[in-house]
Structure formats: structure tokens, C-alpha cells
Motif scaffolding. Structure first.
Motif, PDB file in Angstrom:
ATOM      1  N   LEU A 215      61.664  63.078  61.594  1.00 44.37           N
ATOM      2  CA  LEU A 215      60.431  62.357  61.922  1.00 44.37           C
ATOM      3  C   LEU A 215      59.255  63.052  61.235  1.00 44.37           C
ATOM      4  N   PRO A 216      58.573  62.342  60.318  1.00 43.66           N
ATOM      5  CA  PRO A 216      57.352  62.912  59.760  1.00 43.66           C
ATOM      6  C   PRO A 216      56.163  62.479  60.625  1.00 43.66           C
ATOM      7  N   VAL A 217      55.249  63.395  60.919  1.00 44.80           N
ATOM      8  CA  VAL A 217      54.080  63.022  61.729  1.00 44.80           C
ATOM      9  C   VAL A 217      52.793  63.311  60.971  1.00 44.80           C
ATOM     10  N   PRO A 218      51.845  62.362  61.024  1.00 46.70           N
ATOM     11  CA  PRO A 218      50.574  62.563  60.344  1.00 46.70           C
ATOM     12  C   PRO A 218      49.602  63.398  61.183  1.00 46.70           C
ATOM     13  N   ASN A 219      48.523  63.817  60.570  1.00 51.21           N
ATOM     14  CA  ASN A 219      47.375  64.395  61.271  1.00 51.21           C
ATOM     15  C   ASN A 219      47.764  65.508  62.246  1.00 51.21           C
ATOM     16  N   ARG A 220      48.587  66.460  61.765  1.00 54.74           N
ATOM     17  CA  ARG A 220      48.960  67.642  62.556  1.00 54.74           C
ATOM     18  C   ARG A 220      49.602  67.296  63.890  1.00 54.74           C
ATOM     19  N   GLY A 221      50.170  66.091  63.998  1.00 51.80           N
ATOM     20  CA  GLY A 221      50.875  65.714  65.223  1.00 51.80           C
ATOM     21  C   GLY A 221      49.967  65.372  66.388  1.00 51.80           C
ATOM     22  N   LEU A 222      48.682  65.224  66.136  1.00 48.37           N
ATOM     23  CA  LEU A 222      47.750  65.013  67.256  1.00 48.37           C
ATOM     24  C   LEU A 222      47.975  63.679  67.961  1.00 48.37           C
ATOM     25  N   ILE A 223      48.536  62.687  67.232  1.00 50.49           N
ATOM     26  CA  ILE A 223      48.794  61.393  67.899  1.00 50.49           C
ATOM     27  C   ILE A 223      50.034  61.436  68.784  1.00 50.49           C
ATOM     28  N   LEU A 224      50.921  62.397  68.534  1.00 54.54           N
ATOM     29  CA  LEU A 224      52.129  62.571  69.366  1.00 54.54           C
ATOM     30  C   LEU A 224      52.175  64.032  69.811  1.00 54.54           C
ATOM     31  N   PRO A 225      51.401  64.390  70.838  1.00 52.84           N
ATOM     32  CA  PRO A 225      51.280  65.802  71.222  1.00 52.84           C
ATOM     33  C   PRO A 225      52.613  66.507  71.461  1.00 52.84           C
ATOM     34  N   LEU A 226      53.655  65.745  71.884  1.00 53.22           N
ATOM     35  CA  LEU A 226      54.956  66.376  72.114  1.00 53.22           C
ATOM     36  C   LEU A 226      55.530  66.988  70.837  1.00 53.22           C
ATOM     37  N   THR A 227      55.110  66.485  69.677  1.00 59.29           N
ATOM     38  CA  THR A 227      55.648  67.027  68.417  1.00 59.29           C
ATOM     39  C   THR A 227      55.014  68.375  68.067  1.00 59.29           C
ATOM     40  N   ARG A 228      54.008  68.785  68.829  1.00 51.93           N
ATOM     41  CA  ARG A 228      53.296  70.042  68.520  1.00 51.93           C
ATOM     42  C   ARG A 228      53.784  71.221  69.364  1.00 51.93           C
ATOM     43  N   ARG A 229      54.785  70.993  70.210  1.00 55.66           N
ATOM     44  CA  ARG A 229      55.089  71.999  71.214  1.00 55.66           C
ATOM     45  C   ARG A 229      55.986  73.137  70.716  1.00 55.66           C
ATOM     46  N   SER A 230      55.589  73.772  69.647  1.00 57.03           N
ATOM     47  CA  SER A 230      56.265  75.003  69.222  1.00 57.03           C
ATOM     48  C   SER A 230      55.437  75.691  68.147  1.00 57.03           C
ATOM     49  N   ASP A 231      56.006  76.754  67.578  1.00 55.35           N
ATOM     50  CA  ASP A 231      55.258  77.607  66.660  1.00 55.35           C
ATOM     51  C   ASP A 231      54.844  76.919  65.359  1.00 55.35           C
ATOM     52  N   HIS A 232      55.575  75.887  64.940  1.00 57.00           N
ATOM     53  CA  HIS A 232      55.249  75.204  63.683  1.00 57.00           C
ATOM     54  C   HIS A 232      53.848  74.603  63.714  1.00 57.00           C
ATOM     55  N   ALA A 233      53.377  74.183  64.909  1.00 57.47           N
ATOM     56  CA  ALA A 233      52.080  73.493  65.007  1.00 57.47           C
ATOM     57  C   ALA A 233      50.934  74.380  64.520  1.00 57.47           C
ATOM     58  N   HIS A 234      51.058  75.690  64.722  1.00 56.64           N
ATOM     59  CA  HIS A 234      50.005  76.603  64.265  1.00 56.64           C
ATOM     60  C   HIS A 234      49.960  76.646  62.736  1.00 56.64           C
ATOM     61  N   PHE A 235      51.106  76.421  62.110  1.00 54.14           N
ATOM     62  CA  PHE A 235      51.158  76.388  60.643  1.00 54.14           C
ATOM     63  C   PHE A 235      50.623  75.044  60.136  1.00 54.14           C
ATOM     64  N   TRP A 236      50.908  73.960  60.871  1.00 55.76           N
ATOM     65  CA  TRP A 236      50.263  72.672  60.547  1.00 55.76           C
ATOM     66  C   TRP A 236      48.751  72.842  60.559  1.00 55.76           C
ATOM     67  N   ASP A 237      48.259  73.499  61.618  1.00 53.51           N
ATOM     68  CA  ASP A 237      46.806  73.648  61.789  1.00 53.51           C
ATOM     69  C   ASP A 237      46.170  74.451  60.654  1.00 53.51           C
ATOM     70  N   GLN A 238      46.948  75.329  60.040  1.00 52.29           N
ATOM     71  CA  GLN A 238      46.432  76.143  58.922  1.00 52.29           C
ATOM     72  C   GLN A 238      46.720  75.488  57.571  1.00 52.29           C
ATOM     73  N   GLY A 239      47.269  74.254  57.609  1.00 50.64           N
ATOM     74  CA  GLY A 239      47.462  73.516  56.364  1.00 50.64           C
ATOM     75  C   GLY A 239      48.750  73.814  55.617  1.00 50.64           C
ATOM     76  N   TYR A 240      49.725  74.450  56.296  1.00 53.17           N
ATOM     77  CA  TYR A 240      51.000  74.754  55.643  1.00 53.17           C
ATOM     78  C   TYR A 240      52.017  73.628  55.853  1.00 53.17           C
ATOM     79  N   PRO A 241      52.956  73.468  54.910  1.00 52.34           N
ATOM     80  CA  PRO A 241      54.075  72.549  55.159  1.00 52.34           C
ATOM     81  C   PRO A 241      55.013  73.211  56.176  1.00 52.34           C
ATOM     82  N   ALA A 242      55.237  72.552  57.312  1.00 53.68           N
ATOM     83  CA  ALA A 242      56.034  73.177  58.379  1.00 53.68           C
ATOM     84  C   ALA A 242      56.826  72.124  59.130  1.00 53.68           C
ATOM     85  N   MET A 243      57.975  72.546  59.644  1.00 51.81           N
ATOM     86  CA  MET A 243      58.809  71.631  60.442  1.00 51.81           C
ATOM     87  C   MET A 243      59.411  72.384  61.621  1.00 51.81           C
TER      88      MET A 243
END
Length: 285
Positions: A215-243
């Protein structure tokens, strides 16, 4: 050496009460266990950060790329998993499974390097990350500050729970329309920049016989907060490619954050397959 047995041995050492505040002995034991395992393959770097007055540690192992790639100075692939657990649970799925696979990947890639240099990181304080600094938020911010590029960040987050019963898998709406209702697959969730990697790693996991969906998510996962619930989200927030690689946590596993999150509830064949699929998928990048 039998991979499933090795993973089970790791789980036996890691799955215990290890909350950083309320189970400090267990937390320290697991920290030391990871450090000793990593130390077999190279020098272990300790990244310290503060949460209030508490000093916390991320444990880092850098593995070189294949000799022929070194000249090209490629950016590293960072593979991370958190080793803390919520109070009162042995945290077998969350996240002893992620750490067990991290340790086995360290062994595999130390023996046979990949095209990219690898950085394996055991993160602390993930479970408190919603309340304040976490190991991943501090580390991602530091990498960004130093302008360090990453080829990809992969967060290993709960990898061992499988339920083949129809209806065992739930989703935040409207995903149930697009994905299966059996909890027998591993999910890969990434930001837009990782789409090719999501497809490629997913394919490698399927090749070893484990179903996988991405599942690819746009906009740092902000539209689907459940997709942010781990360490990768901090890398999204810093602009890194992360999964994130995940068995989807409480959308499948009824033992999530409970004392019943024990090794006995896990599917070790499924977990072993995930580890094998990730190894070949990362080699293929």
C-alpha cells in the motif's frame, strides 16, 4: 543452521517484560542481547538520546556493501526494528519478531554483502513515540540535519501473527474493498517514493510462499493515521523513502499490547518465510 530455530532462539531471549520505565532489568537484558548479537558482525555504534531525564540507546550495526560497489559510494539501506515493549506484555509479536528478523538479516548480510551498504538499527522508545521523542524520531532528525542520504528505510514492525480464517483481517475504511479479509499475508506500507521497492520486495516475499500486499500512502500517511504507527513515520516526516513491513498489528492480532502476546501465538513458519523473502528482496534492490 536452521533459520526457524535461530529465529525461535532470538524470540525466547527477547520476549519478556521490557518496558524502559517499569521493567528496566528486562529492557537492559534485551539491549545487551542485541548488542552481543550485533557485535559478532562488526563494531556496534551506540546512538544516545534523552527523553526527559532518561538516557536511551539505539544500537547500530553498519555492514559494508560488496567490494565492487564501494567505489560508487552508494547511500545505505537502513533496516530498523524497535526493541522496547509496552508495560505488562512480553511483546512477542510487538516487537520481538522484528528484532529477531533484524538479527538474522545482520547475520545473512554480514556473510554475503549486498550492492548497498546496510545500516541495521535497533530503536528504543518506539512505544512512547506518540508522547515524546523516540529513538527513530531522534535518529531520523539527526540524519536529516547531517544531510545524510538513505537509499531506503525499512521498519520491521510485528511480523509473526497469521490467521487464515475468513474475516480475521480488518482495515480502516475503505481499504477493506481492495484487500483480502484473511489475515494470512504480510503488508508493506510505504510513501510514494517507495512504490517500485514495495512492488519488488512484495514479489520476493511471495516467491518464498508468503502472501504479501503493498500500500503506497500519500502525504506522510496523514490521511490514514494507522499507517503511521511505527518508526518509519519519522523518516517520512524527514522526507526519506521509507516503508513498514507489518502483520497489521491489532487489525489482526487479538493479543496486541496484552499479556497474551506470547511466542505460542505466533506462526513461526510464516515469520521465517517473511525473513527469507526480505533477505532476497533487499538483495534485489
Amino acid at each position: 543452521m536452521n533459520l526457524k530455530n535461530e529465529i525461535e532462539n532470538h524470540l525466547t531471549s527477547i520476549a519478556r517484560d521490557r518496558d524502559p520505565y517499569l521493567a528496566t532489568a528486562g529492557h537492559f537484558f534485551v539491549q545487551e542481547y542485541i548488542r552481543q548479537q550485533f557485535a559478532q558482525w562488526g563494531s556496534v555504534e551506540i546512538h544516545t538520546f534523552k527523553v526527559g531525564s532518561k538516557t536511551c540507546q539505539n544500537l547500530i550495526l553498519n555492514l559494508p556493501s560488496q567490494p565492487e560497489s564501494e567505489k560508487r559510494d552508494l547511500p545505505p539501506i537502513l533496516i530498523g526494528a524497535h526493541y522496547d515493549a509496552v508495560p505488562g506484555t512480553p511483546g512477542a509479536d510487538d516487537n520481538a519478531t522484528g528484532i529477531a528478523v533484524l538479527l538474522e538479516l545482520a547475520r545473512m548480510f554480514a556473510a554475503q554483502p549486498t550492492k548497498y551498504p546496510l545500516r541495521l538499527v535497533a530503536f528504543d522508545m518506539e512505544e512512547y513515540g506518540l508522547l515524546g521523542p523516540s529513538g527513530a524520531s531522534e535518529y531520523a532528525a539527526e540524519l536529516r540535519q547531517q544531510d545524510q542520504p538513505l537509499r531506503l528505510m525499512i521498519s520491521l514492525e510485528m511480523l509473526g501473527y497469521c490467521d487464515r480464517t475468513p474475516g480475521s483481517q480488518t482495515y480502516p475504511s475503505p481499504l477493506e474493498r481492495f484487500y483480502p479479509n484473511r489475515g494470512d499475508f504480510i503488508a508493506l506500507i510505504g510513501n510514494w517514493r517507495t512504490i517500485r521497492d514495495l512492488i519488488s520486495i512484495s514479489r520476493s516475499i511471495r516467491k518464498v510462499g508468503v502472501p504479501s500486499h503493498w500500500l503506497p500512502v500519500p502525504n506522510r500517511g496523514l490521511i490514514l493515521p494507522l499507517t503511521r504507527r511505527s518508526d518509519h513515520a519519522h523518516f517520512w516526516d524527514q522526507g526519506y523513502p521509507a516503508m513498514m513491513v507489518t502483520d497489521t498489528a491489532n487489525m489482526r492480532n487479538p493479543n496486541y499490547h496484552k499479556p497474551s502476546d506470547t511466542i505460542e501465538t505466533l506462526d513461526l513458519d510464516f515469520l521465517t518465510g517473511v525473513c527469507q523473502g526480505l533477505e532476497s528482496g533487499i538483495r534485489y534492490l
